[in-house]
Design a protein around this motif. Structure first.
Motif, PDB file in Angstrom:
ATOM      1  N   ASN A 107     -28.403 -15.968  65.507  1.00  0.00           N
ATOM      2  CA  ASN A 107     -28.355 -17.360  65.047  1.00  0.00           C
ATOM      3  C   ASN A 107     -28.005 -17.369  63.565  1.00  0.00           C
ATOM      4  OD1 ASN A 107     -29.343 -18.562  67.601  1.00  0.00           O
ATOM      5  ND2 ASN A 107     -31.174 -17.354  67.112  1.00  0.00           N
ATOM      6  N   THR A 108     -26.778 -17.742  63.277  1.00  0.00           N
ATOM      7  CA  THR A 108     -26.202 -17.529  61.953  1.00  0.00           C
ATOM      8  C   THR A 108     -25.846 -18.844  61.266  1.00  0.00           C
ATOM      9  OG1 THR A 108     -25.234 -15.480  62.826  1.00  0.00           O
ATOM     10  CG2 THR A 108     -24.381 -16.286  60.728  1.00  0.00           C
ATOM     11  N   VAL A 109     -26.070 -18.882  59.960  1.00  0.00           N
ATOM     12  CA  VAL A 109     -25.643 -20.036  59.158  1.00  0.00           C
ATOM     13  C   VAL A 109     -24.121 -19.976  59.036  1.00  0.00           C
ATOM     14  CG1 VAL A 109     -25.760 -21.180  56.919  1.00  0.00           C
ATOM     15  CG2 VAL A 109     -27.816 -20.106  57.878  1.00  0.00           C
ATOM     16  N   ILE A 110     -23.450 -20.963  59.627  1.00  0.00           N
ATOM     17  CA  ILE A 110     -21.989 -21.008  59.597  1.00  0.00           C
ATOM     18  C   ILE A 110     -21.487 -21.774  58.382  1.00  0.00           C
ATOM     19  CG2 ILE A 110     -19.920 -21.643  60.894  1.00  0.00           C
ATOM     20  CD1 ILE A 110     -21.703 -19.557  62.269  1.00  0.00           C
ATOM     21  N   MET A 111     -22.199 -22.871  58.052  1.00  0.00           N
ATOM     22  CA  MET A 111     -21.775 -23.671  56.903  1.00  0.00           C
ATOM     23  C   MET A 111     -22.902 -24.579  56.437  1.00  0.00           C
ATOM     24  SD  MET A 111     -19.252 -24.332  54.827  1.00  0.00           S
ATOM     25  CE  MET A 111     -17.858 -23.610  55.702  1.00  0.00           C
ATOM     26  N   PRO A 112     -23.407 -24.388  55.225  1.00  0.00           N
ATOM     27  CA  PRO A 112     -24.356 -25.365  54.656  1.00  0.00           C
ATOM     28  C   PRO A 112     -23.603 -26.522  54.027  1.00  0.00           C
ATOM     29  CG  PRO A 112     -24.138 -23.457  53.207  1.00  0.00           C
ATOM     30  CD  PRO A 112     -23.218 -23.217  54.360  1.00  0.00           C
ATOM     31  N   TYR A 113     -24.176 -27.727  54.131  1.00  0.00           N
ATOM     32  CA  TYR A 113     -23.578 -28.892  53.477  1.00  0.00           C
ATOM     33  C   TYR A 113     -24.035 -28.927  52.024  1.00  0.00           C
ATOM     34  CZ  TYR A 113     -22.458 -30.528  58.192  1.00  0.00           C
ATOM     35  OH  TYR A 113     -21.968 -30.636  59.470  1.00  0.00           O
ATOM     36  N   VAL A 114     -23.079 -29.017  51.137  1.00  0.00           N
ATOM     37  CA  VAL A 114     -23.365 -28.967  49.698  1.00  0.00           C
ATOM     38  C   VAL A 114     -24.288 -30.121  49.304  1.00  0.00           C
ATOM     39  CG1 VAL A 114     -22.359 -29.105  47.391  1.00  0.00           C
ATOM     40  CG2 VAL A 114     -21.188 -27.809  49.187  1.00  0.00           C
ATOM     41  N   GLY A 115     -25.353 -29.782  48.557  1.00  0.00           N
ATOM     42  CA  GLY A 115     -26.274 -30.785  48.040  1.00  0.00           C
ATOM     43  C   GLY A 115     -27.457 -31.085  48.934  1.00  0.00           C
ATOM     44  N   TYR A 116     -27.476 -30.500  50.134  1.00  0.00           N
ATOM     45  CA  TYR A 116     -28.576 -30.731  51.062  1.00  0.00           C
ATOM     46  C   TYR A 116     -29.505 -29.511  51.100  1.00  0.00           C
ATOM     47  CZ  TYR A 116     -26.388 -35.061  52.570  1.00  0.00           C
ATOM     48  OH  TYR A 116     -25.875 -36.340  52.592  1.00  0.00           O
ATOM     49  N   PRO A 117     -30.680 -29.625  51.768  1.00  0.00           N
ATOM     50  CA  PRO A 117     -31.725 -28.601  51.646  1.00  0.00           C
ATOM     51  C   PRO A 117     -31.262 -27.160  51.858  1.00  0.00           C
ATOM     52  CG  PRO A 117     -32.625 -30.502  52.769  1.00  0.00           C
ATOM     53  CD  PRO A 117     -31.163 -30.785  52.574  1.00  0.00           C
ATOM     54  N   GLU A 147     -32.610 -28.524  67.698  1.00  0.00           N
ATOM     55  CA  GLU A 147     -33.759 -29.435  67.770  1.00  0.00           C
ATOM     56  C   GLU A 147     -34.896 -28.962  66.876  1.00  0.00           C
ATOM     57  OE1 GLU A 147     -34.186 -32.473  69.220  1.00  0.00           O
ATOM     58  OE2 GLU A 147     -32.017 -32.276  69.434  1.00  0.00           O
ATOM     59  N   LEU A 148     -35.115 -27.648  66.804  1.00  0.00           N
ATOM     60  CA  LEU A 148     -36.173 -27.105  65.956  1.00  0.00           C
ATOM     61  C   LEU A 148     -35.874 -27.337  64.469  1.00  0.00           C
ATOM     62  CD1 LEU A 148     -36.918 -23.699  67.745  1.00  0.00           C
ATOM     63  CD2 LEU A 148     -38.413 -25.712  67.670  1.00  0.00           C
ATOM     64  N   LEU A 149     -34.594 -27.296  64.120  1.00  0.00           N
ATOM     65  CA  LEU A 149     -34.211 -27.486  62.720  1.00  0.00           C
ATOM     66  C   LEU A 149     -34.317 -28.943  62.287  1.00  0.00           C
ATOM     67  CD1 LEU A 149     -31.075 -25.158  62.554  1.00  0.00           C
ATOM     68  CD2 LEU A 149     -33.277 -24.754  61.460  1.00  0.00           C
ATOM     69  N   LYS A 150     -34.158 -29.855  63.239  1.00  0.00           N
ATOM     70  CA  LYS A 150     -34.246 -31.277  62.911  1.00  0.00           C
ATOM     71  C   LYS A 150     -35.696 -31.719  62.806  1.00  0.00           C
ATOM     72  CE  LYS A 150     -29.872 -32.518  65.137  1.00  0.00           C
ATOM     73  NZ  LYS A 150     -29.250 -33.240  66.286  1.00  0.00           N
ATOM     74  N   GLY A 151     -35.910 -32.812  62.096  1.00  0.00           N
ATOM     75  CA  GLY A 151     -37.264 -33.341  61.955  1.00  0.00           C
ATOM     76  C   GLY A 151     -37.295 -34.483  60.960  1.00  0.00           C
ATOM     77  N   GLN A 152     -38.453 -35.026  60.757  1.00  0.00           N
ATOM     78  CA  GLN A 152     -38.608 -36.156  59.849  1.00  0.00           C
ATOM     79  C   GLN A 152     -38.271 -35.748  58.411  1.00  0.00           C
ATOM     80  OE1 GLN A 152     -39.324 -39.425  60.308  1.00  0.00           O
ATOM     81  NE2 GLN A 152     -39.150 -39.037  62.510  1.00  0.00           N
ATOM     82  N   PRO A 153     -37.490 -36.556  57.703  1.00  0.00           N
ATOM     83  CA  PRO A 153     -37.248 -36.278  56.282  1.00  0.00           C
ATOM     84  C   PRO A 153     -38.573 -36.155  55.530  1.00  0.00           C
ATOM     85  CG  PRO A 153     -35.767 -37.985  57.050  1.00  0.00           C
ATOM     86  CD  PRO A 153     -36.730 -37.734  58.164  1.00  0.00           C
ATOM     87  N   GLY A 154     -38.663 -35.139  54.690  1.00  0.00           N
ATOM     88  CA  GLY A 154     -39.888 -34.898  53.933  1.00  0.00           C
ATOM     89  C   GLY A 154     -40.774 -33.840  54.551  1.00  0.00           C
ATOM     90  N   SER A 155     -40.560 -33.508  55.832  1.00  0.00           N
ATOM     91  CA  SER A 155     -41.376 -32.480  56.477  1.00  0.00           C
ATOM     92  C   SER A 155     -40.871 -31.086  56.086  1.00  0.00           C
ATOM     93  CB  SER A 155     -41.340 -32.641  57.993  1.00  0.00           C
ATOM     94  OG  SER A 155     -40.016 -32.518  58.490  1.00  0.00           O
ATOM     95  N   GLU A 156     -41.792 -30.129  56.031  1.00  0.00           N
ATOM     96  CA  GLU A 156     -41.440 -28.766  55.635  1.00  0.00           C
ATOM     97  C   GLU A 156     -41.063 -27.917  56.841  1.00  0.00           C
ATOM     98  OE1 GLU A 156     -44.249 -26.660  53.258  1.00  0.00           O
ATOM     99  OE2 GLU A 156     -43.530 -27.579  51.395  1.00  0.00           O
ATOM    100  N   ASP A 171     -38.774 -15.078  53.993  1.00  0.00           N
ATOM    101  CA  ASP A 171     -38.986 -16.484  54.359  1.00  0.00           C
ATOM    102  C   ASP A 171     -38.384 -17.415  53.314  1.00  0.00           C
ATOM    103  OD1 ASP A 171     -40.323 -15.731  56.610  1.00  0.00           O
ATOM    104  OD2 ASP A 171     -42.333 -16.139  55.823  1.00  0.00           O
ATOM    105  N   VAL A 172     -37.825 -18.513  53.802  1.00  0.00           N
ATOM    106  CA  VAL A 172     -37.310 -19.578  52.936  1.00  0.00           C
ATOM    107  C   VAL A 172     -37.962 -20.882  53.389  1.00  0.00           C
ATOM    108  CG1 VAL A 172     -35.289 -20.854  52.159  1.00  0.00           C
ATOM    109  CG2 VAL A 172     -35.091 -18.407  52.654  1.00  0.00           C
ATOM    110  N   THR A 173     -38.618 -21.557  52.452  1.00  0.00           N
ATOM    111  CA  THR A 173     -39.261 -22.833  52.766  1.00  0.00           C
ATOM    112  C   THR A 173     -38.373 -23.980  52.296  1.00  0.00           C
ATOM    113  OG1 THR A 173     -41.470 -21.862  52.534  1.00  0.00           O
ATOM    114  CG2 THR A 173     -41.310 -24.265  52.433  1.00  0.00           C
ATOM    115  N   LEU A 174     -38.080 -24.905  53.214  1.00  0.00           N
ATOM    116  CA  LEU A 174     -37.229 -26.043  52.894  1.00  0.00           C
ATOM    117  C   LEU A 174     -37.966 -27.334  53.227  1.00  0.00           C
ATOM    118  CD1 LEU A 174     -35.431 -23.786  54.730  1.00  0.00           C
ATOM    119  CD2 LEU A 174     -33.578 -25.186  53.847  1.00  0.00           C
ATOM    120  N   GLU A 175     -37.556 -28.392  52.584  1.00  0.00           N
ATOM    121  CA  GLU A 175     -38.044 -29.725  52.920  1.00  0.00           C
ATOM    122  C   GLU A 175     -36.897 -30.509  53.545  1.00  0.00           C
ATOM    123  OE1 GLU A 175     -39.135 -33.537  50.340  1.00  0.00           O
ATOM    124  OE2 GLU A 175     -40.686 -31.979  50.159  1.00  0.00           O
ATOM    125  N   ARG A 176     -37.080 -30.877  54.797  1.00  0.00           N
ATOM    126  CA  ARG A 176     -36.023 -31.624  55.477  1.00  0.00           C
ATOM    127  C   ARG A 176     -35.723 -32.920  54.719  1.00  0.00           C
ATOM    128  NH1 ARG A 176     -39.410 -30.174  59.953  1.00  0.00           N
ATOM    129  NH2 ARG A 176     -38.408 -28.751  61.459  1.00  0.00           N
TER     130      ARG A 176
END
Length: 548
Positions: A107-117, A147-156, A171-176
């Motif tokens: 499961n590989t990161v293909i493209m991050p959107y610039v400016g997002y988490p 589905e696991l990556l999606k979630g309420q904005p503000g959730s970790e 580990d990398v901690t992000l805030e959706r």
């Protein structure tokens, strides 16, 4: 749970239809008779079938089959799928802002959107995601991971990541956050006087994004515009009207819809003063240009407002609306067809027979009907929009496709990025001859299957010869042919150097400049862009097309 809802909705839908027939009063006996047969059949199956059956699945399959028999776009949307449907129509969702897919079963990161988490947290293209919130991902599908990556904005969310050059995962901690995908992926100056706009969707604000891009390009010196609608699947009808309005004057008809009931018959005109009704315009189209993107292309052609360059569009001219169903489900149903100003219907005459990619197949001339543009040019219906200038999509050898599918281009770009801190701008970056030689050496050290259609043909010939008992006589010729193909393969990296080098450069650029950089890097190698720029630079040729 999903199937339970499907079953309940299906039964409710049948009951509703049963009741509805008596209200309408037309064909009521036929409809009620068939519904009675269906419900009786379902009851008998449920009571007497030898094995246990899932009533929910039976009803669900029945609904799906019923809708599929109508057209390719009618669909049942369950409560659990509503969020994905909203994302598709609005371009918004809660998540980390990255495309994640499988590369070599990882499961590989293909493209991050610039400016997002994902981007701000430092995730890189090529990072492998091993766990999400310490949950192992082995065996999970791409849809489940999404589905696991999606979630309420503000959730970790905590991702366990494996990165090239790192000994251990970390580990990398992000805030959706709320992710809004831009409709205009990229805009910029192609040359000193030609602006380029890439429009990828028609979700909310597509019209204003195109207008803003146009205004910015004109300030930068653009006196001509290329609008790229290739592979644009369409979207909101209202945004198609607004995008057309950027280039077409106020009060002009953009599209009309005609359906079974009176409320489906509507005409949509441009509501605002145009941003620029004179600037020379070329629109790029492809076989995957569909729906709202076809409306804009057709409007520009019908009003002789610009030239179309590329290939015939998809041919989707059906209007879908959603109707509420019980338990928060929705029915997406086709209610009308699109007609552009000349009177042409965008929809393919026969949407049950298409090319493998879903686009319109060849349409016999006898089935086409002629229409006229505002200046009297002859155009035809039959499915999709035919461009003014045909430019076939760029083709590469099967062997290059194999290199891409086996992730050699992707993996090399990742390794290159970790050994080069920075590169030139997207349109200036170029691999040196020494760097390409290094790539050739790198490839030879990999397990690389250079199979091709020629290999398959030789194998089939060999098997047929053995089956027909004349292999011994043909063996020398077959072995000679196989040796020739082997030699060709050995020279492949040199023979197709230009194509491979271009593909490598584009992929490497993505590691530094992401989506926009990849697109910008491709401009000088793109046949349709080159042709559009050429015709825009020749005012006489441009005018001749629009007045012939």
């Amino acid at each position: 749970m999903k199937r339970i809802v499907v079953g309940v909705v299906g039964i409710s839908l049948l009951v509703g239809l049963f009741s509805f027939t008596w209200l309408r009063g037309d064909n009521s006996f036929e409809i009620s008779r068939n519904l009675n047969i269906f419900t009786t059949l379902f009851r008998e199956l449920n009571l007497h079938y030898v094995d246990e059956i899932s009533s929910e699945e039976l009803i669900g399959d029945g609904i799906d089959a019923m809708l599929r028999s109508l057209d390719p776009y009618a669909a049942f949307i369950s409560e659990s799928d509503i969020e994905d449907y909203r994302t598709a129509t609005t371009g918004e969702y809660g998540g980390i802002g990255a495309i994640v897919g499988q590369r070599k079963e990882a499961n590989t990161v293909i493209m991050p959107y610039v400016g997002y988490p994902a981007h701000t947290a430092g995730l890189k293209i090529g990072d492998e995601i091993l766990e999400i919130d310490h949950q192992n991902l082995d065996g999970k599908s791409s849809a489940e991971i999404s589905e696991l990556l999606k979630g309420q904005p503000g959730s970790e969310i905590v991702l366990t990541v494996k990165r090239y050059g790192k000994d251990k995962p970390f580990d990398v901690t992000l805030e959706r956050s709320k992710i809004t995908i831009d409709n205009v992926m990229f805009y910029g100056m192609y040359d000193a006087t030609t602006g380029f706009i890439k429009l990828t969707d028609f979700t909310t604000d597509a019209g204003s994004e195109v207008k803003n891009a146009l205004d910015s390009l004109k300030r930068a010196g653009a006196t001509k515009i290329i609008l790229d609608l290739r592979d644009n699947p369409g979207g909101l009808l209202g945004e198609a009207v607004k995008v057309a309005n950027v280039f077409v004057e106020q009060g002009k008809e953009v599209v009309s819809t005609k359906g079974k009931i009176t409320s489906s018959n509507k005409t949509y005109n441009t509501p605002y003063a145009t941003a620029d009704g004179e600037i020379p315009l070329a629109i790029l189209t492809s076989r995957a240009t569909a729906s709202a993107a076809e409306i804009v292309s057709g409007v520009v052609q019908d009003y002789d407002r610009g030239v179309l360059v590329g290939t015939r569009t998809f041919g989707k001219g059906l209007v879908q609306t959603t109707r509420p169903l019980p338990y928060n489900a929705q029915l997406k149903i086709t209610t009308a067809k699109y007609y552009i100003p000349s009177g042409r219907c965008i929809q393919a005459i026969d949407y049950s027979h298409r090319n493998e990619d879903g686009s319109v197949g060849k349409i016999p001339d006898s089935l086409k009907v002629a229409f006229k543009t505002s200046k009297g040019r002859t155009v035809y219906d039959g499915g999709g929009i035919e461009p003014d200038i045909q430019v076939a999509p760029q083709k590469f050898s099967n062997l290059l496709y194999n290199m891409v599918s086996q992730n050699l281009i992707f993996d090399y770009a990742t390794e290159y990025a970790y050994s080069h801190e920075k590169i030139a701008s997207p349109r200036k970056f170029e691999l040196s001859d020494d760097e390409y030689e290094a790539f050739k050496t790198w490839v030879k050290g990999k397990e690389f299957n250079l199979s091709s259609q020629m290999d398959d043909a030789i194998k089939a010939l060999e098997e047929m010869a053995k089956k027909e008992k004349y292999y011994d006589g043909m063996k020398p010729s077959i072995e000679k042919l196989r040796a020739k193909v082997t030699t060709l393969k050995e020279n492949y990296l040199t023979t197709f150097k230009d194509d491979i080098k271009f593909m490598l450069e584009e992929e490497i650029v993505s590691r530094y400049y992401f989506h926009k950089g990849m697109l910008e890097a491709s401009l000088d190698h793109d046949p349709a862009v080159l042709e559009a720029a050429k015709i825009l630079a020749d005012a006489q040729a441009y005018s001749k097309i629009l007045n012939q």
